[in-house]
Scaffold this active site. Structure first.
Site, mmCIF file in Angstrom:
data_model
loop_
_atom_site.group_PDB
_atom_site.id
_atom_site.type_symbol
_atom_site.label_atom_id
_atom_site.label_comp_id
_atom_site.label_asym_id
_atom_site.label_seq_id
_atom_site.Cartn_x
_atom_site.Cartn_y
_atom_site.Cartn_z
ATOM 1 N N TYR A 131 0.845 -1.202 0.000
ATOM 2 C CA TYR A 131 0.000 0.000 0.000
ATOM 3 C C TYR A 131 0.876 1.246 0.000
ATOM 4 O O TYR A 131 0.652 2.185 -0.779
ATOM 5 C CB TYR A 131 -0.910 -0.029 1.221
ATOM 6 N N LYS A 171 1.090 4.138 -3.000
ATOM 7 C CA LYS A 171 0.743 5.541 -2.781
ATOM 8 C C LYS A 171 1.945 6.460 -2.987
ATOM 9 O O LYS A 171 1.804 7.562 -3.552
ATOM 10 C CB LYS A 171 0.153 5.719 -1.378
#
Length: 243
Positions: free
Chosen positions: A148, A152
């Site tokens: 994750y 990002k």
């Protein structure tokens, strides 16, 4: 509330739930024609009833489907890349499937949608804006967030490249990096004081974000009051990254 986006249109990915849904409602309330994309048709049906938006049911993990959905949406003024997912895996336990799921939606799909949006805008003479939704997880290390965080942080790097290359066409590109945001899933996940309290003390404003907090910041960056802001990543974090 002003109708500042009357006569303008916006594509919103991940519009069925959470921040994406809040963006769809906020933009519709301010006069924009909303083209909402999501995987779950029932979410889109509910959003259409509430806002009168146009909906496109699509799984953005499928590259061809993502490109087809963007072409179906047509030439719009704005794109909000909000579709996202997470698979909680530690560094030592990361799986190929987890990596592909997170990177496929959070990064690859966002880049595809941005590319198709930009191609359409350039063909129409330029102008418009892209807003990518990232996370404070791209700035700080959180347990079991490796893929994750990588997705990002990668999207923030891509935001700067897009701003550089698309600026000549009058297309602004920015990102917002929210803290923990109180979607239904997040509210359940962060209800345990043992998990919540250590995180909360790092928020000078004293609370986590609501979806409307993030949506309103996105509206600000898309609007005419931010004509010189491009290539920026704005934390929507209650001061988390400042302390």
């Amino acid at each position: 509330m002003t109708r500042q986006f009357d006569g303008q249109s916006v594509i919103i990915t991940g519009a069925g739930k959470g921040i994406g849904r809040a963006c769809a409602i906020e933009m519709a309330n301010r006069g924009a024609k909303v083209v909402a994309m999501a995987r779950t048709q029932s979410d889109l049906d509910r959003l259409m009833q509430e806002t009168g938006c146009t909906s496109i049911n699509v799984d953005l993990m499928d590259n061809d489907a993502a490109r087809a959905a963007m072409k179906k949406a047509g030439t719009c003024d704005f794109l909000i890349n909000c579709a996202g997912t997470n698979v909680l895996e530690s560094v030592l336990d990361m799986t190929d499937d987890g990596y592909e799921a997170v990177m496929g939606i959070n990064l690859r799909a966002a880049l595809i949608c941005a590319q198709e949006f930009a191609r359409s805008r350039v063909a129409a003479g330029g102008g418009g804006a892209i807003l990518n939704v990232t996370s404070i997880a791209g700035h700080r290390g959180f347990q079991e967030h490796m893929c994750y965080a990588a997705s990002k942080a990668g999207l923030e790097g891509a935001t700067r490249v897009m701003a550089k290359e698309l600026g000549a066409h009058g297309i602004r590109v920015n990102a917002v990096a929210p803290t923990v945001t109180m979607t239904e899933l997040a509210a359940a996940a962060w209800s345990d004081p043992a998990k919540k309290d250590p995180m909360m003390v790092r928020h000078p404003i004293g609370r986590f974000a609501e979806v409307t907090d993030v949506a309103k910041s996105i509206v600000m960056l898309l609007g005419d009051d931010a004509p010189m802001i491009t290539g920026a990543v704005l934390p929507i974090d209650g001061g988390f990254l400042a302390v």
